[in-house]
Design an enzyme around this catalytic site. Structure first.
Site, PDB file in Angstrom:
ATOM      1  N   GLY A  20      60.705   5.948  67.254  1.00  0.00           N
ATOM      2  CA  GLY A  20      61.891   5.098  67.216  1.00  0.00           C
ATOM      3  C   GLY A  20      61.869   3.933  68.188  1.00  0.00           C
ATOM      4  O   GLY A  20      62.885   3.288  68.416  1.00  0.00           O
TER       5      GLY A  20
ATOM      6  N   SER B 229      55.763   1.618  65.536  1.00  0.00           N
ATOM      7  CA  SER B 229      55.207   2.039  64.259  1.00  0.00           C
ATOM      8  C   SER B 229      54.390   3.320  64.308  1.00  0.00           C
ATOM      9  O   SER B 229      53.249   3.370  63.856  1.00  0.00           O
ATOM     10  CB  SER B 229      54.374   0.908  63.664  1.00  0.00           C
ATOM     11  OG  SER B 229      54.403   1.051  62.291  1.00  0.00           O
ATOM     12  N   SER B 230      55.041   4.357  64.822  1.00  0.00           N
ATOM     13  CA  SER B 230      54.422   5.668  64.735  1.00  0.00           C
ATOM     14  C   SER B 230      54.270   6.058  63.269  1.00  0.00           C
ATOM     15  O   SER B 230      53.324   6.764  62.896  1.00  0.00           O
ATOM     16  CB  SER B 230      55.284   6.698  65.458  1.00  0.00           C
ATOM     17  OG  SER B 230      56.606   6.650  64.980  1.00  0.00           O
ATOM     18  N   SER B 231      55.180   5.572  62.424  1.00  0.00           N
ATOM     19  CA  SER B 231      55.118   5.953  61.008  1.00  0.00           C
ATOM     20  C   SER B 231      53.848   5.422  60.350  1.00  0.00           C
ATOM     21  O   SER B 231      53.146   6.164  59.662  1.00  0.00           O
ATOM     22  CB  SER B 231      56.360   5.465  60.266  1.00  0.00           C
ATOM     23  OG  SER B 231      56.561   4.097  60.504  1.00  0.00           O
TER      24      SER B 231
ATOM     25  N   GLU C 288      55.027   4.406  51.913  1.00  0.00           N
ATOM     26  CA  GLU C 288      56.293   4.246  52.638  1.00  0.00           C
ATOM     27  C   GLU C 288      57.377   3.667  51.716  1.00  0.00           C
ATOM     28  O   GLU C 288      58.526   4.095  51.743  1.00  0.00           O
ATOM     29  CB  GLU C 288      56.112   3.351  53.880  1.00  0.00           C
ATOM     30  CG  GLU C 288      57.330   3.376  54.777  1.00  0.00           C
ATOM     31  CD  GLU C 288      57.042   3.148  56.264  1.00  0.00           C
ATOM     32  OE1 GLU C 288      55.872   2.941  56.624  1.00  0.00           O
ATOM     33  OE2 GLU C 288      58.012   3.172  57.036  1.00  0.00           O
TER      34      GLU C 288
ATOM     35  N   ASP D 275      52.358  -3.194  59.625  1.00  0.00           N
ATOM     36  CA  ASP D 275      52.060  -2.018  60.442  1.00  0.00           C
ATOM     37  C   ASP D 275      50.719  -1.367  60.085  1.00  0.00           C
ATOM     38  O   ASP D 275      49.874  -1.169  60.963  1.00  0.00           O
ATOM     39  CB  ASP D 275      53.204  -1.004  60.364  1.00  0.00           C
ATOM     40  CG  ASP D 275      54.560  -1.651  60.670  1.00  0.00           C
ATOM     41  OD1 ASP D 275      54.569  -2.723  61.269  1.00  0.00           O
ATOM     42  OD2 ASP D 275      55.591  -1.071  60.300  1.00  0.00           O
TER      43      ASP D 275
END
Ligand code: GLA
Length: 379
Positions: A101, A105-107, A162, A174
């Site tokens: 969060g 960009s951990s996602s 995503e 990302d």
């Protein structure tokens, strides 16, 4: 084991899905996956960040509201299957050093690392159009290095996961940054031509992240709203994307847009212009001028795109008063998360101390800050 780094957006905010320009760094915070094959067509996922294991069958991948973090893994596997890649079952353990969060960009790092782990366990190659082909098993477990075209195809696959499965209409910034990072370099991405270039990040410059502690969640909501407004603006101006609009062109077409569409478009078109000028400034060693563009970017986020928040505004304001700070802005999607601060290296210690103390005094919240190094992309 595979590793995929997080990224810092240096300049070029919400430009990626508008076929625009963006500068980023892959940073020394990573998602690590350790995986091993199974003898059944099942996948079991565990993570150091969440309790419990998530188990699912490869022929019945579906969302599970009790473990949304596993959606990133599932989304990538589904996209691989859609592209004709046969997958075998596996166990995977996830560990991330990318704060969740924060806007680093951990996602995307999880998406990219999943695609790379799947490539190790069920070798495949992707053609430029995305079509997948299984590769014969490699004796020593080494796979051919990924070329530029295949990295692009992988980035698009991660974006599709995503967009379609997780439900965020993000762009390519990302996954591209995670895949195309280069140590001590800035990544320059042109999202229309889909080209990636690199320029050195001068060793005197440090990228300092200040995490507001306000968590941003991109799923649904504001992010998708901004994207829709940008696309509506382009349609109203009669162009395929905002990349085809100059600042003058936008002024001339203003009457065709709602106030919100105009402000969104102004932000994006302005960011493209700032990235163009910023790349030239960086190359010329004009760091003060480059830093000014970062401040301008934040102002435009605050006033036009409205993707800032009070905590981020305070952080930028505090940074501005520090000696050695060249520029500061929110980084990534916005609506919370972190700021990026470009600071002269010799001033970093004093900068962090001063901003941390002032932020706590102003808001009563603890501030976490750290220095990021630009690193090589996922491997
Ligand atoms: C998020 C998205 C990216 C990009 C940035 C804003 O990080 O995932 O695709 O749109 O926001 O520049």
């Amino acid at each position: 084991m595979v590793r995929a780094p997080g990224r810092l957006e240096l300049l070029g905010n919400h430009t990626d899905y508008n076929e625009g320009l963006v500068m980023a760094l892959a940073v020394d915070k990573d998602v690590f996956l350790a995986g091993a094959p199974r003898h059944d067509p099942q996948v079991e996922v565990i993570s150091t960040a969440f309790p419990g294991a998530v188990r699912f069958a490869l022929d019945g991948i579906a969302k599970d509201a009790s473990a949304p973090w596993a959606d990133y893994v599932k989304g990538v596997l589904l996209e691989l299957q859609r592209r004709g890649v046969p997958l075998r079952g596996f166990n995977v353990a996830i560990h991330s050093t990318i704060p969740l969060g924060a806007g680093l960009s951990s996602s995307a790092a999880l998406l990219v690392s999943t695609a790379l782990l799947a490539r190790k366990l069920s070798p495949y190659s992707l053609a430029p159009d995305g079509a997948g082909t299984p590769l014969p098993p490699f004796g020593n477990g080494e796979l051919p290095a990924l070329g530029t075209a295949e990295k692009l195809a992988l980035a698009k696959l991660c974006q599709a996961a995503e967009n379609r499965f997780v439900g965020v209409n993000c762009g390519l910034l990302d996954p591209l940054s995670s895949l195309f990072g280069r140590a001590d370099h800035v990544i320059l991405i042109d999202c229309r031509d889909l080209t990636v270039a690199h320029t050195p990040l001068h060793p005197d410059l440090a990228a300092v992240v200040c995490h507001s502690g306000v968590r941003h969640a991109l799923v649904g909501g504001e992010y998708n709203d901004r994207r829709r407004s940008c696309e509506a603006a382009a349609r109203a101006l009669g162009v395929p994307s905002l990349r085809h609009v100059s600042l003058d062109g936008l002024a001339a077409g203003r009457a065709k847009l709602s106030a919100h569409e105009y402000e969104c478009a102004l932000h994006v078109v302005g960011e493209n212009d700032r990235v163009t000028r910023g790349a030239a400034r960086l190359r010329a060693g004009e760091f003060e001028a480059f830093g000014q563009l970062l401040y301008q970017s934040h102002e435009s986020s605050r006033l036009n795109f409205r993707n800032s928040c009070p905590a981020l505004d305070v952080l930028v304001e505090l940074a501005k008063g520090q000696p050695g700070c060249l520029g500061a802005r929110l980084t990534g999607g916005g609506f919370g998360g972190a700021t990026l601060n470009l600071v002269r290296r010799e001033a970093v210690g004093a900068f962090r101390e001063a901003v941390e103390a002032a932020y706590e005094q102003r808001t009563g919240q603890r501030l976490e800050s750290w220095v990021c190094r630009a690193v090589d992309g996922a491997a």
